[in-house]
Enzyme design. Structure first.
Site, mmCIF file in Angstrom:
data_model
loop_
_atom_site.group_PDB
_atom_site.id
_atom_site.type_symbol
_atom_site.label_atom_id
_atom_site.label_comp_id
_atom_site.label_asym_id
_atom_site.label_seq_id
_atom_site.Cartn_x
_atom_site.Cartn_y
_atom_site.Cartn_z
ATOM 1 N N CYS A 27 0.863 -1.176 0.000
ATOM 2 C CA CYS A 27 0.000 0.000 0.000
ATOM 3 C C CYS A 27 0.905 1.233 0.000
ATOM 4 O O CYS A 27 2.097 1.126 -0.286
ATOM 5 C CB CYS A 27 -0.995 -0.007 1.156
ATOM 6 S SG CYS A 27 -0.280 0.194 2.809
ATOM 7 N N ASN A 79 2.376 1.546 4.281
ATOM 8 C CA ASN A 79 2.614 0.293 5.007
ATOM 9 C C ASN A 79 2.260 0.400 6.484
ATOM 10 O O ASN A 79 2.929 -0.166 7.340
ATOM 11 C CB ASN A 79 4.063 -0.172 4.815
ATOM 12 C CG ASN A 79 4.306 -1.612 5.236
ATOM 13 O OD1 ASN A 79 5.390 -1.938 5.730
ATOM 14 N ND2 ASN A 79 3.357 -2.492 5.054
ATOM 15 N N CYS A 119 -1.497 0.638 7.274
ATOM 16 C CA CYS A 119 -2.914 0.268 7.402
ATOM 17 C C CYS A 119 -3.245 -0.997 6.608
ATOM 18 O O CYS A 119 -3.361 -2.076 7.179
ATOM 19 C CB CYS A 119 -3.830 1.399 6.922
ATOM 20 S SG CYS A 119 -3.757 2.922 7.863
ATOM 21 N N ARG A 120 -3.364 -0.836 5.315
ATOM 22 C CA ARG A 120 -3.883 -1.929 4.479
ATOM 23 C C ARG A 120 -2.910 -3.082 4.298
ATOM 24 O O ARG A 120 -3.284 -4.246 4.484
ATOM 25 C CB ARG A 120 -4.299 -1.373 3.112
ATOM 26 C CG ARG A 120 -5.434 -0.371 3.214
ATOM 27 C CD ARG A 120 -5.685 0.338 1.912
ATOM 28 N NE ARG A 120 -4.582 1.244 1.614
ATOM 29 C CZ ARG A 120 -4.442 1.894 0.463
ATOM 30 N NH1 ARG A 120 -5.319 1.707 -0.510
ATOM 31 N NH2 ARG A 120 -3.425 2.708 0.268
ATOM 32 N N ASP A 166 -8.365 3.236 1.213
ATOM 33 C CA ASP A 166 -7.465 3.678 2.278
ATOM 34 C C ASP A 166 -8.303 4.210 3.441
ATOM 35 O O ASP A 166 -9.008 5.211 3.287
ATOM 36 C CB ASP A 166 -6.537 4.774 1.748
ATOM 37 C CG ASP A 166 -5.431 5.127 2.727
ATOM 38 O OD1 ASP A 166 -5.506 4.717 3.908
ATOM 39 O OD2 ASP A 166 -4.491 5.812 2.310
#
Length: 154
Positions: A7, A10, A12-13, A123
């Protein structure tokens, strides 16, 4: 099989996808045949832990993100990993632009590859807690499909 989730930062997702997929592989006894990691295309959060909201949402479902640390995608990743999965179109474009010509990695958009209801993982960073729950729902669906693909390859 070596899989890298990517993402923007690096936090959250992609770390969520790393933890979810790692646990999926462990549950079916494939953790010895699958390597999983995550990274970001940006460098803003290198060395930091995942967003606290991502950690809390993940923990409610039994995933632990607390040991993960953000890192940026490196040129070595294009040789080390078999499959690099972007969380959204922007990060897919960034990965394709930085991909060395000798890359062995297959690069794709995570959810689109597996026909999940959404094309990309949104996001959740600037939204509320519901966004982190939605991310988990989508990633869990995608991770199950990825596991099926890997079973077919091994």
């Amino acid at each position: 099989m070596k899989v890298l989730f990517v993402c923007m930062g690096n936090i959250c997702r992609s770390p969520t996808a790393e933890a979810v997929f790692r646990k999926c592989a462990e549950k079916v006894g494939m953790d010895d045949r699958v390597t999983v990691d995550s990274a970001g295309t940006g460098n803003w959060h290198v060395g930091k832990g995942p967003d606290s909201r991502a950690c809390m949402a993940a923990a409610r479902r039994g995933y632990d993100l607390t040991t993960l640390r953000a890192r940026q995608v490196s040129m070595d990743d294009f040789q080390r990993f078999d499959l690099i999965l972007a969380m959204d179109h922007d990060n897919l474009d960034r990965l394709l632009a930085m991909r060395p010509s000798a890359s062995k990695a297959e690069i794709d958009l995570f959810l689109r590859r597996y026909g999940v209801s959404e094309d990309a993982v949104p996001d959740p960073y600037y939204g509320g807690e519901d966004g982190f729950e939605q991310v988990l729902d989508l990633i869990e669906d995608g991770a199950a499909q990825l596991l099926n693909e890997i079973r077919g390859r091994l």
